[in-house]
Design a protein around this motif. Structure first.
Motif, short mmCIF file in Angstrom:
data_model
loop_
_atom_site.label_atom_id
_atom_site.label_comp_id
_atom_site.label_asym_id
_atom_site.label_seq_id
_atom_site.Cartn_x
_atom_site.Cartn_y
_atom_site.Cartn_z
N GLU A 128 1.79 6.79 -6.83
CA GLU A 128 0.73 7.75 -7.20
C GLU A 128 1.16 9.19 -6.90
O GLU A 128 0.94 10.08 -7.72
CB GLU A 128 -0.57 7.42 -6.45
N GLN A 129 1.77 9.40 -5.76
CA GLN A 129 2.25 10.75 -5.43
C GLN A 129 3.34 11.19 -6.41
O GLN A 129 3.35 12.33 -6.86
CB GLN A 129 2.79 10.80 -4.00
N GLN A 176 0.83 -1.20 0.00
CA GLN A 176 0.00 0.00 0.00
C GLN A 176 0.87 1.26 0.00
O GLN A 176 0.60 2.22 -0.72
CB GLN A 176 -0.93 0.02 1.21
N GLU A 197 2.29 1.76 -3.47
CA GLU A 197 1.26 2.27 -4.38
C GLU A 197 1.03 3.76 -4.15
O GLU A 197 0.92 4.53 -5.11
CB GLU A 197 -0.04 1.49 -4.20
N GLN A 198 0.97 4.15 -2.90
CA GLN A 198 0.76 5.57 -2.59
C GLN A 198 1.96 6.40 -3.06
O GLN A 198 1.78 7.50 -3.60
CB GLN A 198 0.54 5.77 -1.10
#
Length: 100
Positions: free
Chosen positions: A36-37, A29, A32-33
């Motif tokens: 994305e950032q 997780q 993934e964050q």
């Protein structure tokens, strides 16, 4: 007593497996964050660089080659400053007036 020890070991093993799955899920997780950032920051950076390039083209079209001092100011301009320059380039009569 032997059954109790086996049960304890089984529960301990299951608990350790569960902890490891939770840890891996958290790592996934977090990755993934982070991706994305990073993607969002890259898009924003690209948008800002594109606007900077367009403003530079407008200024050069209107006033010719841009002296280094103004080029440096343009390179460090924020989004709001670039928008202001893009508006002012239409009416400015000189580079000095444009970069006030």
């Amino acid at each position: 007593m032997h059954d109790l020890q086996e049960t304890y070991e089984m529960i301990t093993n299951r608990f350790e497996e569960w902890k490891e799955r939770q840890r891996l899920a958290g790592v996934e997780q977090g990755l993934e964050q982070g991706v994305e950032q990073g993607r969002a920051q890259g898009v924003e950076q690209g948008r800002l660089e594109g606007e900077r390039a367009l403003v530079l083209r407008q200024i050069q079209h209107r006033f010719g080659d841009l002296p280094a001092v103004y080029r440096l100011r343009l390179q460090s301009a924020s989004q709001a400053e670039l928008e202001s320059l893009a508006d002012r380039v239409l009416d400015a009569t000189s580079l000095d007036e444009l970069f006030l």
